[in-house]
Scaffold this motif. Structure first.
Motif, mmCIF file in Angstrom:
data_model
loop_
_atom_site.group_PDB
_atom_site.id
_atom_site.type_symbol
_atom_site.label_atom_id
_atom_site.label_comp_id
_atom_site.label_asym_id
_atom_site.label_seq_id
_atom_site.Cartn_x
_atom_site.Cartn_y
_atom_site.Cartn_z
ATOM 1 N N GLN A 174 0.195 1.029 3.832
ATOM 2 C CA GLN A 174 -0.438 2.708 2.729
ATOM 3 C C GLN A 174 0.494 3.629 2.335
ATOM 4 N N SER A 175 1.744 3.723 3.668
ATOM 5 C CA SER A 175 2.699 4.646 3.585
ATOM 6 C C SER A 175 3.186 4.666 2.615
ATOM 7 N N GLU A 176 4.048 3.188 2.640
ATOM 8 C CA GLU A 176 4.970 2.726 1.602
ATOM 9 C C GLU A 176 4.231 2.479 0.433
ATOM 10 N N GLY A 177 3.166 2.331 0.258
ATOM 11 C CA GLY A 177 2.153 1.701 -1.522
ATOM 12 C C GLY A 177 2.487 3.417 -1.924
ATOM 13 N N ALA A 178 1.771 4.368 -0.543
ATOM 14 C CA ALA A 178 1.501 5.279 -1.838
ATOM 15 C C ALA A 178 3.149 5.994 -2.251
ATOM 16 N N LEU A 179 4.230 5.341 -1.889
ATOM 17 C CA LEU A 179 5.157 6.772 -1.665
ATOM 18 C C LEU A 179 5.809 5.689 -3.268
ATOM 19 N N TYR A 180 5.745 4.134 -3.403
ATOM 20 C CA TYR A 180 6.117 3.829 -4.942
ATOM 21 C C TYR A 180 5.094 3.724 -5.888
ATOM 22 N N ARG A 181 3.743 4.551 -5.498
ATOM 23 C CA ARG A 181 2.956 5.106 -7.126
ATOM 24 C C ARG A 181 4.061 6.088 -6.788
ATOM 25 N N ALA A 182 3.920 7.239 -6.035
ATOM 26 C CA ALA A 182 4.609 8.386 -6.525
ATOM 27 C C ALA A 182 6.698 8.838 -7.565
ATOM 28 N N LYS A 183 6.709 6.980 -6.780
ATOM 29 C CA LYS A 183 8.523 7.019 -7.715
ATOM 30 C C LYS A 183 8.032 6.919 -8.562
ATOM 31 N N VAL A 184 7.263 5.640 -8.994
ATOM 32 C CA VAL A 184 6.792 4.878 -10.547
ATOM 33 C C VAL A 184 6.805 6.586 -11.431
ATOM 34 N N PHE A 185 5.513 6.934 -10.581
ATOM 35 C CA PHE A 185 5.110 8.432 -11.919
ATOM 36 C C PHE A 185 6.135 9.484 -11.299
ATOM 37 N N THR A 186 6.668 9.546 -10.924
ATOM 38 C CA THR A 186 8.259 10.746 -10.648
ATOM 39 C C THR A 186 9.181 10.205 -11.810
ATOM 40 N N GLU A 187 9.196 8.958 -11.973
ATOM 41 C CA GLU A 187 10.249 8.063 -13.165
ATOM 42 C C GLU A 187 9.775 8.222 -13.756
ATOM 43 N N ALA A 194 2.383 12.155 -9.358
ATOM 44 C CA ALA A 194 3.128 11.534 -8.098
ATOM 45 C C ALA A 194 2.596 12.382 -6.843
ATOM 46 N N VAL A 195 2.757 14.094 -6.933
ATOM 47 C CA VAL A 195 1.859 14.536 -6.137
ATOM 48 C C VAL A 195 0.357 14.265 -5.654
ATOM 49 N N GLU A 196 -0.434 13.677 -6.505
ATOM 50 C CA GLU A 196 -1.626 12.809 -5.837
ATOM 51 C C GLU A 196 -1.348 11.862 -4.949
ATOM 52 N N ALA A 197 -0.198 11.348 -5.297
ATOM 53 C CA ALA A 197 0.079 10.299 -4.532
ATOM 54 C C ALA A 197 0.694 10.055 -3.428
ATOM 55 N N LEU A 198 0.999 11.435 -3.103
ATOM 56 C CA LEU A 198 2.028 12.119 -1.733
ATOM 57 C C LEU A 198 0.665 12.741 -1.052
ATOM 58 N N ASN A 199 -0.001 13.144 -1.413
ATOM 59 C CA ASN A 199 -1.405 14.082 -1.107
ATOM 60 C C ASN A 199 -1.890 12.669 -0.407
ATOM 61 N N GLN A 200 -2.025 11.468 -1.084
ATOM 62 C CA GLN A 200 -2.943 9.914 -0.229
ATOM 63 C C GLN A 200 -2.187 9.616 0.660
ATOM 64 N N LEU A 201 -0.431 10.060 0.425
ATOM 65 C CA LEU A 201 0.080 9.733 1.501
ATOM 66 C C LEU A 201 -0.238 10.475 3.183
ATOM 67 N N LEU A 202 -0.040 11.643 2.895
ATOM 68 C CA LEU A 202 -0.811 12.895 4.007
ATOM 69 C C LEU A 202 -1.986 12.393 4.509
ATOM 70 N N ASP A 203 -2.944 12.486 2.828
ATOM 71 C CA ASP A 203 -4.243 12.609 4.030
ATOM 72 C C ASP A 203 -4.771 11.098 4.794
ATOM 73 N N GLY A 204 -3.599 9.684 4.945
ATOM 74 C CA GLY A 204 -3.918 8.855 5.383
ATOM 75 C C GLY A 204 -3.092 9.435 7.094
ATOM 76 N N ILE A 205 -2.694 10.006 7.478
ATOM 77 C CA ILE A 205 -2.297 11.145 8.858
ATOM 78 C C ILE A 205 -3.275 10.958 9.911
#
Length: 226
Positions: A174-187, A194-205
């Motif tokens: 799930q973390s790798e998926g969120a990172l991939y989305r964040a990268k796509v949004f950033t590019e 992208a921030v929302e995708a990273l927040n999803q990663l942090l919320d998963g901890i």
């Protein structure tokens, strides 16, 4: 379970020292506890989380170009963490989140068994501490998170046996998926998404007691990395 293992490991020390040397035994036990905690963590997982926070801060400032390198680094480090021996495979329902550090209000439980990576940790206490012990505990956490193991050990000697350790676990897939989305949004120059995708990663901890990992990790087979 964790405390049993720690006391068992120090049993030889206890039978080798007199009552007059109890202070030395206590110091040795505290050093063992700090070292044991550090050994639990994935180095690559810890570095990946530092990259995530760096990228998130840059994206919050609208600095999309500057956020791309730490996002790539985080992806590489999570990939490396997937191959180390600190990860383990378990259902989230087995983890029993630590009451001292509940999951985020936006946390979505992982429905199926998945791979977890220990990406951070924190020393906690369940009882009220004297002010000097509270300060020592805060210092121990700062030092531990900075990788200053020896200094953390010294701070824990002030706290004594009241301190316990909880681990921060990130669900790998799930973390790798969120990172991939964040990268796509950033590019794509979409920093808010992208921030929302990273927040999803942090919320998963999920934060769990060290003894929970003692029970779960050895009893379940590790998931093979792709």
């Amino acid at each position: 379970m964790r405390l049993k293992a720690l006391f068992a490991a120090s049993a030889v020390l206890l039978t080798s020292f007199s009552v007059a040397q109890a202070g030395t035994v206590h110091t040795t036990w505290e050093k063992f506890k700090a070292g044991h905690a550090m050994h639990r963590l994935s180095v690559d997982g810890q570095k990946a989380m530092m990259d995530v926070f760096q990228a998130r801060d840059l994206l919050a400032q609208g600095k999309t170009d500057a956020a791309i390198p730490p996002l790539y680094d985080a992806q590489k480090r999570f990939k490396a963490a997937s191959a180390d021996n600190k990860k383990f495979f378990a259902a989230e329902s087995q983890l029993q989140p630590a009451p001292q550090h509940p999951v985020s209000a936006n946390h979505t439980p992982v429905a199926n068994p998945t791979t977890w990576v220990p990406v951070g940790g924190e020393f906690i206490v369940s009882e009220t501490l004297a002010p000097e012990k509270q300060a020592a505990l805060a210092n121990a956490n700062k030092q531990f998170q900075a990788g200053q193991t020896q200094q953390a050990q010294q701070s824990l000697q002030v706290v004594g046996e009241d301190a316990d350790f909880i681990l921060a676990l990130a669900p790998l897939e799930q973390s790798e998926g969120a990172l991939y989305r964040a990268k796509v949004f950033t590019e794509g120059r979409q920093p808010q998404q992208a921030v929302e995708a990273l927040n999803q990663l942090l919320d998963g901890i999920v934060f769990v007691s060290d003894d929970v990992v003692e029970k779960v990790a050895p009893s379940t087979p590790a998931k093979k990395a792709n």
